[in-house]
Design an enzyme around this catalytic site. Structure first.
Site, PDB file in Angstrom:
ATOM      1  N   CYS A 154       0.805  -1.232   0.000  1.00  0.00           N
ATOM      2  CA  CYS A 154       0.000   0.000   0.000  1.00  0.00           C
ATOM      3  C   CYS A 154       0.835   1.277   0.000  1.00  0.00           C
ATOM      4  O   CYS A 154       0.277   2.365  -0.048  1.00  0.00           O
ATOM      5  CB  CYS A 154      -0.946  -0.016   1.190  1.00  0.00           C
ATOM      6  SG  CYS A 154      -1.717  -1.618   1.398  1.00  0.00           S
ATOM      7  N   HIS A 287      -3.088   8.192   5.605  1.00  0.00           N
ATOM      8  CA  HIS A 287      -3.286   6.877   4.985  1.00  0.00           C
ATOM      9  C   HIS A 287      -4.712   6.420   5.310  1.00  0.00           C
ATOM     10  O   HIS A 287      -5.425   5.998   4.421  1.00  0.00           O
ATOM     11  CB  HIS A 287      -2.226   5.908   5.497  1.00  0.00           C
ATOM     12  CG  HIS A 287      -2.249   4.586   4.802  1.00  0.00           C
ATOM     13  ND1 HIS A 287      -2.143   4.477   3.435  1.00  0.00           N
ATOM     14  CD2 HIS A 287      -2.375   3.315   5.267  1.00  0.00           C
ATOM     15  CE1 HIS A 287      -2.203   3.189   3.098  1.00  0.00           C
ATOM     16  NE2 HIS A 287      -2.344   2.470   4.180  1.00  0.00           N
ATOM     17  N   HIS A 322      -9.736   1.834  -0.733  1.00  0.00           N
ATOM     18  CA  HIS A 322      -8.280   1.684  -0.636  1.00  0.00           C
ATOM     19  C   HIS A 322      -7.776   1.094  -1.952  1.00  0.00           C
ATOM     20  O   HIS A 322      -8.064  -0.057  -2.268  1.00  0.00           O
ATOM     21  CB  HIS A 322      -7.924   0.793   0.548  1.00  0.00           C
ATOM     22  CG  HIS A 322      -6.456   0.755   0.835  1.00  0.00           C
ATOM     23  ND1 HIS A 322      -5.515   1.407   0.064  1.00  0.00           N
ATOM     24  CD2 HIS A 322      -5.754   0.146   1.824  1.00  0.00           C
ATOM     25  CE1 HIS A 322      -4.312   1.192   0.547  1.00  0.00           C
ATOM     26  NE2 HIS A 322      -4.419   0.433   1.619  1.00  0.00           N
TER      27      HIS A 322
END
Lengths: 394, 320
Positions: A154, A287, A322
């Site tokens: 990620c 994030h 995401h």
């Protein structure tokens, strides 16, 4: 030691272009909804790009040769960031993309027919490897030479931007397209479900009741140029990459440390690199995945670095889902948009602060405050933590 | 100039903790297997049980390198991998498509390309820069260039390596795609400590590296690369090449116009077998040869494993 940004491109659940993404952000309109394109359980909440593979292919003028959705999304965003730029022997141009799934979407197609014994097309597998997804984008844009792909889960997209900046400063390249792309796949959806961090409801980053993430898909690219490239291209600078840092959390293969060690290091070192004071940061694009673990660990890290004076912050993952390797790049584009338009984007679905830390993200669009510098965080599996600093000056 | 102060390889050859292996290894037989050390000496037994081949190889090589270099911690960990954690990827993909309901997460967790670099940082408690490059056959060269940039930016010791693992299904694919490979598909991991300062451990120096994607003029690029390092083809004492199917008279056809002397060329795939990051094996092979034979001053690793990619790495002997 900053690097100029002269182009941006994006495709995500909230729009097929930069303009569409900006409009959705301003209207607080999320792109997360029941799955439409991927063959998955009805009602599953995902941040899909609202365009089929075939439509993408037609729009991009791709022939019949197999190509992954990851490449198609990447190419769409890369083309927008590239714009009308021309190739020149005097400008050494490279591309760094990032992906976590690569061509897994096509591999799944292959594997289904393989398991069913119905004449599988082995050529589909040529699109599997992550490097191939970038090569296809490079080939369509006429880029050869420095072609590279990063895969740090990620945090990948942020790392691509960081590496691009370093390559320009080292003098290895004059101009580089940097970003990331990931398509939704059954592999990742079931992966996050197996970890029991996939929320069946709309994700709620930084909220006490958060219970996981919604996956999204998309791609974003930034065009970075040094002065000699700009002398030839004549491109206008739309923002700067001023700071970057990458640190390992070294706590657990998937979970973030409770003391936010890796995140704290990444944020601290990126700020130090930028030369900015803590008070110079106008906005933090966090994030903020919506998992119990990430949002708490990130909150602790923000507290570690900023103490009681944490700048306005929000997670935009409740808009896009995401998007894994693309997230760092997508949020870099959002950071540039925040600076260009003096906007602070809302953290949708936030109601109650996390009990342990009490941090309150920005819950509605802010348009009054000048946004000069933005910190963008990207933290991933394997303890890969990266932070970037963008601003309107060098 | 960057010093290789440690090197460690697990492969189908007796490379692990075996200085001087380059002088006595034989070309691989078709039936060769991965030669693994007793991993318990490097990896905690609980972790070891869950780790796939590629993770075991990577963590063991990384720890071996750190021991050889005599450092507490590297400043950064950089890994190149062409295809990543194939065993766990295949396993999880199979589960996704064949099992209904909740799946065990381990193979998903260990399927991501950054698992090697992540597991290395975890196993040694390293909080430095941590990166994974994946650009098919030039993943290692891209990782190596990243390490060189970091050393220029002020880091002292960088752990840099590459790993790939074979699964049986790759053989099926290569047959179905009619790849007609001349060597077996194998697994391997090679790790190095690259240092800015000269030290007593140094085996050889990395002078330069370049990874070129979608390459069109291979010989032109090689000449430019050498010229950029103030060198000509004639100055090379040894050239390591992957002997692949595009061979004619012993050398890749694309290199014919370079006029390489055949007795200075070594086909490293005969020793390593084929995997995307086999050029990392070649770098250890070259460094080991250079340590043993002081007449080898300039060595080029010319990675033409895939025709569209070119990886070039120039090694030089450590000056006395």
């Amino acid at each position: 030691m900053s690097v100029r940004v002269t182009g941006i491109g994006i495709i995500s659940a909230i729009g097929l272009t930069v303009a569409e993404n900006l409009r959705s952000l301003k209207e607080s309109r999320s792109g997360i909804g029941p799955v439409q394109y991927l063959e998955e359980e009805e009602g599953l909440l995902v941040g899909e790009v609202k365009m089929s593979d075939q439509t993408l292919k037609n729009e991009l003028g791709i022939g019949s040769k197999a190509i992954s959705r990851t490449s198609l999304l990447g190419l769409k965003a890369a083309k927008e960031a590239w714009g009308e730029n021309q190739h020149s022997k005097k400008i050494r141009t490279g591309i760094i993309s990032s992906t976590s799934v690569g061509g897994m979407d096509r591999t799944e197609d292959f594997y289904k027919t393989y398991l069913a014994g119905t004449n599988p097309d082995y050529k589909l597998l040529k699109t599997h490897d992550s490097g191939n997804t970038t090569e296809r984008i490079a080939a369509e844009l006429g880029i050869s030479g420095y072609i590279n792909t990063l895969s740090t889960a990620c945090s990948s997209g942020a790392n691509a931007i960081m590496l691009g900046a370093r390559l320009l400063l080292s003098g290895k390249l004059d101009r580089v397209l940097v970003g990331g792309s990931d398509a939704l796949t059954k592999f990742t959806i079931n992966g996050f479900r197996s970890l029991m961090i996939y929320d069946d409801q709309w994700c709620r980053p930084f909220d006490e009741t958060r219970s996981g993430l919604n996956l999204g898909e998309g791609a974003a690219f930034l065009l970075l140029e040094n002065d000699s490239s700009i002398d030839i291209s004549g491109n206008k600078t739309i923002g700067y990459v001023n700071g970057w840092a990458n640190a390992a959390d070294a706590y657990h293969q998937t979970a973030s440390s409770p003391d936010g060690k890796g995140a704290t290091l990444a944020i601290t070192n990126a700020l130090e690199k930028s030369g900015f004071a803590l008070s110079d940061i106008s906005y933090i694009n966090a994030h903020g995945t919506g998992t119990k673990n990430n949002d708490l660990s990130e909150s602790v890290a923000l507290r570690n670095v900023f103490g009681e004076n944490i700048p306005s912050f929000s997670s935009t993952k409740s808009f896009t889902g995401h998007t894994l390797a693309a997230a760092g790049a997508i949020e870099a584009v959002f950071s540039i948009l925040a600076i260009q338009h003096d906007l602070i984007f809302p953290n949708l679905n936030y109601k109650i602060p996390i009990a342990e830390t009490g941090l309150e993200p920005v819950a509605s669009l802010q348009t009054e405050k000048p946004v000069k510098a933005v910190l963008s965080n990207s933290f991933g599996f394997g303890g890969n933590n990266s932070s970037l600093v963008f601003s309107n000056h060098d | 100039m960057y010093y290789i102060s440690a090197a460690s390889t697990i492969s189908h050859q007796p490379t692990f903790q075996n200085v001087g292996f380059s002088t006595h290894i034989e070309p691989l037989q078709e039936t060769s297997v991965l030669l693994t050390p007793d991993y318990k000496g490097f990896i905690d037994a609980g972790l070891l049980r869950r780790m796939s081949k590629i993770l075991r190889m990577s963590v063991a090589c990384a720890k071996d390198c750190i021991g050889q270099a005599g450092i507490d911690q590297p400043d950064a960990i950089i890994v190149g991998t062409g295809l990543g954690c194939l065993l766990d990827t295949e396993k999880f993909l199979n589960n996704v498509l064949t099992i209904e309901g909740l799946l065990p997460p381990t193979s998903f967790i260990q399927s991501t390309h950054n698992t090697m670099a992540g597991q290395i940082s975890l196993s040694i408690g390293n909080h430095g820069y941590n990166m994974t490059h994946t650009q098919n056959s030039i993943s290692f060269e891209n990782a190596l260039l990243d390490a060189m940039l970091l050393l220029e930016e002020g880091e002292r010791n960088v752990l840099i390596g590459a790993a790939d693992e074979a699964i049986d299904f790759l053989n099926v694919i290569s047959e179905k795609l009619h790849l007609q490979l001349q060597h077996s598909l194998t697994s391997g991991a090679s790790f190095f400590i690259l240092s800015k300062q000269k030290n007593d451990h140094a085996l050889a120096c990395v002078k330069d590296t370049q990874a070129i994607g979608l390459v069109n003029d291979v010989t032109g690029q090689i000449k430019d690369f050498l010229a950029g390092n103030e060198m000509k083809v004639q100055d090379l004492d040894l050239v390591l090449l992957p002997g692949t199917s595009h061979h004619s008279d012993g050398l890749p056809a694309s290199l014919a116009s370079l006029n390489l002397e055949e007795n200075k060329c070594v086909d490293y795939l005969r020793f390593s077998g084929i995997y995307p990051t086999a050029s990392a094996f070649a770098m250890h092979l070259a460094a080991d040869k250079m340590k043993a034979d002081k007449s080898l001053k300039n060595v080029l690793i010319c990675n033409t494993l895939i025709q569209s990619n070119l990886g070039l790495t120039l090694l030089q002997s450590v000056e006395a």
